[in-house]
Design an enzyme around this catalytic site. Structure first.
Site, short mmCIF file in Angstrom:
data_model
loop_
_atom_site.label_atom_id
_atom_site.label_comp_id
_atom_site.label_asym_id
_atom_site.label_seq_id
_atom_site.Cartn_x
_atom_site.Cartn_y
_atom_site.Cartn_z
N ASP A 13 10.23 -6.60 18.68
CA ASP A 13 9.22 -7.37 17.96
C ASP A 13 9.72 -7.84 16.59
OD1 ASP A 13 7.40 -6.70 20.09
OD2 ASP A 13 7.24 -4.73 19.17
N LYS A 16 12.44 -12.49 17.59
CA LYS A 16 13.57 -13.17 18.25
C LYS A 16 13.17 -14.56 18.73
CE LYS A 16 14.25 -9.84 21.22
NZ LYS A 16 13.60 -8.60 20.80
N ASN A 38 7.64 -6.82 30.04
CA ASN A 38 7.34 -5.84 28.99
C ASN A 38 7.55 -6.47 27.61
OD1 ASN A 38 10.07 -6.03 29.56
ND2 ASN A 38 10.53 -3.88 29.19
N GLY A 40 7.47 -9.48 24.63
CA GLY A 40 6.44 -10.40 24.14
C GLY A 40 7.01 -11.21 23.00
N HIS A 41 7.16 -12.49 23.23
CA HIS A 41 7.59 -13.39 22.16
C HIS A 41 6.39 -14.21 21.75
CE1 HIS A 41 11.74 -12.68 22.77
NE2 HIS A 41 11.93 -13.45 23.81
N GLN A 228 13.46 -6.73 24.24
CA GLN A 228 13.49 -5.45 23.52
C GLN A 228 14.56 -5.48 22.42
OE1 GLN A 228 13.40 -5.27 27.21
NE2 GLN A 228 11.30 -5.65 26.70
N THR A 243 13.69 1.51 26.70
CA THR A 243 13.37 0.80 27.92
C THR A 243 14.51 1.08 28.92
OG1 THR A 243 12.58 -1.30 28.82
CG2 THR A 243 14.46 -1.42 27.28
N ARG A 309 1.13 -1.51 16.17
CA ARG A 309 2.51 -1.04 16.05
C ARG A 309 2.62 -0.01 14.93
NH1 ARG A 309 4.43 -7.18 16.25
NH2 ARG A 309 4.27 -7.49 18.49
N LEU A 336 9.91 -11.52 5.56
CA LEU A 336 10.05 -11.07 4.17
C LEU A 336 8.74 -11.26 3.42
CD1 LEU A 336 12.20 -9.96 2.13
CD2 LEU A 336 12.52 -12.32 1.38
N ASP A 337 7.99 -12.30 3.78
CA ASP A 337 6.72 -12.61 3.12
C ASP A 337 5.70 -11.48 3.26
OD1 ASP A 337 7.02 -13.63 5.86
OD2 ASP A 337 4.88 -14.08 5.69
N GLY A 419 7.58 -16.91 6.82
CA GLY A 419 6.28 -17.26 7.40
C GLY A 419 6.45 -17.49 8.89
#
Ligand code: IMP
Length: 432
Positions: A13, A16, A38, A40-41, A228, A243, A309, A336-337, A419
């Site tokens: 997460d 990517k 499994n 999630g983008h 992952q 995983t 998470r 970073l924001d 962002g």
């Protein structure tokens, strides 16, 4: 050539999808090489009209959203055919052309019994559970290694498919009924389920290894995108809380058929802090207001399961480890924001394990469970950085944070995300 690999540096997460999207039109092929639904983008794209479109992808490579790019599902992926068509239909419904998708004939297929086994095993494990996504990923990879798996190509030979399902179910129906007290599906039921979309699947299926090799010969750009992340890799992650596939850069070779000698660049995505979903050790995890701040400000809820998470400070022992095992050439530091507004930013530089300082990842699982972070505290910033487009525009404290993490991570930080949108990034060194 060039072949590029994108991996996650932490526990997944890291964003990517955004990084892949950032390379956008420069890429001819985007290949998913491990994992399944499994993953999630979330990709956020601002349309020409100014409207923001958000896409949550689980199985399809994020390149599916880039016009002109060929998305490929490699042999290392495990495929839930129903989910594949749900995603295809969902995107087509929003006007995204998915006709260029290619699927490896050697990819393994997630059968209904493996979804059931994943869920009941977790329940059976109780406090020792892994916290899997329950999608049948682990049992399907186990079948592959056990040589009782079902591959995409089997869906085009009903006789062989039936034989293989019979073979797999011989043992699995015993496990389901006798150990877990569950009803096992019949051979006919499973075969019927797998064949339901076979005809529709056929045009997508090919020898993707050959396709990609020929693309590289032509000089096309091939981007191989890990599902992952490094610490969830079955060999190099925090086993057994991992995983069941190879999520590091080397997995790109086995999962696509592209050899290591053809890879030019390895880009690792690291969040400016750390998150983890599921069980397992996490030295810099926060159980206080700062953890809650990161979860809220960073919207840290799973794309696949919706689970909150676990959040913690940046850990450069982990990013340094990721640089080593992946051979990272560039880091992309995302979100970073999210740190804006925090007065102080502790960054983990080493661990204390039962009184002994560890500058590198402890090889022993018990030591990692006992690792207490040794922090260096950096000053925070309060300015809104989401509009910054050059490194110099960032507040001094944000620049120092990036430089501090870079110095300890062992590879240059080429892009910094400020962002969720594609253009909300500070490029220090162009990725290409
Ligand atoms: P599985 O991949 O469903 O077997 O789950 C194994 C572990 O990997 C669990 O801790 C999951 O939460 C974690 N995991 C799997 N996919 C992802 C992902 O895309 N992001 C973060 N964690 C993941």
């Amino acid at each position: 050539m060039p072949a590029i690999v994108i991996v996650g540096a932490q526990w997944g997460d890291e964003g990517k999808g955004k990084a892949t999207d950032h390379l956008g039109s420069q890429v001819d092929y985007v290949v998913k090489f491990n994992g399944g639904n499994n993953a999630g983008h979330t990709v956020v794209i601002r349309q020409e009209s100014g409207d923001v479109e958000k896409y949550a992808l689980h199985l399809l490579p994020s390149g599916i959203l880039t016009p002109g790019c060929t998305p490929v599902i490699g042999n290392g992926v495990v495929v839930d055919i129903d989910v594949l068509f749900q995603e295809i239909d969902g995107l087509e419904g929003r006007g995204v052309d998915t006709s260029k998708l290619k699927l490896s004939a050697n990819a393994h297929v997630i059968a209904d019994y493996n979804r059931t086994i994943d869920k009941v095993t977790e329940r059976f494990l109780g406090s020792r559970k892994i916290g899997t996504t329950g999608r049948g990923i682990g049992p399907t990879y186990a079948d592959k290694m056990n040589r009782i798996g079902i591959r995409v190509q089997d869906l085009f030979d009903e006789k062989i498919l039936t034989q293989k399902v019979e073979g797999a179910l011989e043992l699995k129906s015993q496990i389901l009924t006798k150990i877990y007290n569950r009803r096992a599906p019949s051979v006919e039921q499973t075969v019927e389920g797998l064949l339901a979309h076979a005809e529709r699947l056929a045009p997508y299926v090919c020898d993707t290894g050959l396709l990609l090799s020929q693309a590289l010969d032509r000089g096309d750009v091939v981007l191989m995108e890990a599902g992952q992340a490094t610490l969830l890799d079955v060999d190099h992650g925090t086993y057994p809380f991992v995983t069941s596939s190879s999520a590091i850069s080397a997995g790109a070779c086995t999962g696509t058929g592209i050899p290591p000698t053809r890879i030019d660049q390895v880009i690792a995505i690291a969040k400016a802090y750390t998150t983890r979903v599921g069980e397992g050790p996490f030295p810099t995890e926060l159980h206080d207001d700062n953890g809650e701040f990161l979860r809220k400000a960073g919207w840290e809820y799973g794309t696949t399961t919706g689970r909150p998470r676990r959040c913690g400070w940046m850990d450069t022992v982990i990013t340094r480890y990721a640089a080593r095992v992946n051979g990272v050439t560039d880091f992309v530091l995302t979100k970073l924001d999210t740190l804006t507004g925090l007065a102080e930013l502790p960054v983990c530089v080493a661990y204390d394990v039962d009184g002994v300082r560890h500058d590198e990842m402890p090889v022993n699982q018990t030591d990692f469970h006992h690792a207490v972070p040794i922090y260096e505290n950096l000053p925070g910033w309060t300015e809104d950085i989401s509009g910054c487009r050059s490194f110099e525009e960032l507040p001094k404290a944000a620049q120092e944070y990036v430089e501090f993490v870079e110095a300890r991570s062992g590879a240059k930080i080429s892009v910094v995300g400020v962002g969720p949108e594609r253009e909300q990034a500070v490029v220090r060194h162009p990725l290409r």
